[in-house]
Design a protein around this motif. Sequence first.
Motif, short mmCIF file in Angstrom:
data_model
loop_
_atom_site.label_atom_id
_atom_site.label_comp_id
_atom_site.label_asym_id
_atom_site.label_seq_id
_atom_site.Cartn_x
_atom_site.Cartn_y
_atom_site.Cartn_z
N PRO A 84 0.69 -1.13 -0.08
CA PRO A 84 -0.17 -0.11 0.00
C PRO A 84 0.79 1.10 0.07
CG PRO A 84 -0.77 -1.59 1.52
CD PRO A 84 0.48 -2.06 1.28
N LEU A 85 0.30 2.44 -0.56
CA LEU A 85 1.09 3.58 -0.62
C LEU A 85 1.37 4.08 0.85
CD1 LEU A 85 -0.84 5.47 -3.44
CD2 LEU A 85 1.29 4.18 -3.58
N MET A 86 2.60 4.60 0.97
CA MET A 86 3.14 5.17 2.29
C MET A 86 4.18 6.22 2.05
SD MET A 86 3.80 2.17 4.82
CE MET A 86 4.12 3.36 6.38
N TRP A 87 4.03 7.24 2.87
CA TRP A 87 4.76 8.31 2.68
C TRP A 87 5.47 8.44 4.19
CZ3 TRP A 87 0.40 7.81 0.19
CH2 TRP A 87 0.36 8.30 -1.21
N VAL A 88 6.56 9.26 4.21
CA VAL A 88 7.28 9.66 5.38
C VAL A 88 7.64 11.22 5.61
CG1 VAL A 88 9.44 8.95 4.70
CG2 VAL A 88 9.06 9.18 7.00
N VAL A 89 7.01 11.62 6.34
CA VAL A 89 7.26 13.29 6.58
C VAL A 89 8.12 13.48 7.84
CG1 VAL A 89 5.85 15.25 7.11
CG2 VAL A 89 4.80 13.39 6.09
N THR A 90 8.93 14.42 7.60
CA THR A 90 10.12 14.54 8.55
C THR A 90 10.51 16.07 8.65
OG1 THR A 90 12.00 14.08 6.89
CG2 THR A 90 11.15 12.04 8.43
#
Length: 298
Positions: free
Chosen positions: A34-40
């Motif tokens: 599944p689509l995932m993003w990481v915000v930092t």
Amino acid sequence: MLKSFKTMFKALVVAGVALLPGVATAQDAKTGTPLMWVVTDADSTVYLLGSIHLLKPDMQWQDARIKTAMAGSKEMWLEIANLDDQAAAGSAFLKHAINPKGNLTEGMSESDIARLNLALDQHGIPMAQARNLKPWAVGLLITVKSMVDAGYDPSSGVDKTLLDQAKAAGKPVKGFETIEQQMGFFGSFDEETSRQFLIDVLNQEEEGKALLETMLTAWHTGDVATLERIFTEEMMVKTPKLYEVLLKGRNQNWVPQIEQILAGSGTSLIVVGTGHLVGPDGVPTLLKAKGVKVDALK
């Protein structure tokens, strides 16, 4: 006006109504991506996971990325924190769905009424109950019952599964909205839209089921192009009002809350419907426009 039963499935998936079970495909034996993003930022990490609120129990989707994000997060954010509170869901549904006029079939043709009676009989919904509900609510009940009657499990969605895991691990679970707010999106339909919503359910059930299968396959394989077409391009053009209410407006409301999470420190996991994370008005795009660092997590 809602144009088809396909739109209803999109509306339910996007709105986060965790009532529908779903279909699975030949992808079941293989763990999906599944689509995932990481915000930092300097001291925060926020994972964004695109959810489907409706799945079969045997669909495999928790890959290493998701397990790592869950294990490392201090908290989890969902669209609604208490999505497993059936009493609250029932209360919100009744608040927005009751039609004191009892005129369910007003404005419907004889053929539409015949299809309605057939659908109610097929799914075991008494007309005495249905006539006191707004048409959109009857359409929702028919959709839910049709899926449940087909053997799908309403408790196997991504949100509910991860909610259970977070609770078992003692992690705080927070929500961007309330159950009543979500049900209120449907309750805001005017009479014409509500009636057409039900008629479209009655007329295009099989087409909607086919769309749901396409949607689930695209989600399971991380097919962003197909998901953008389904959730944004088609909704934006065919049902702009629905797009504005269920996607764009809600995403804009969530971004400041995510910025507040980033203002703190540590690691958080956010799980919201996949439709909120793709396209020009998706949360990742809105965050990037504010200068936030957002990367796809492969």
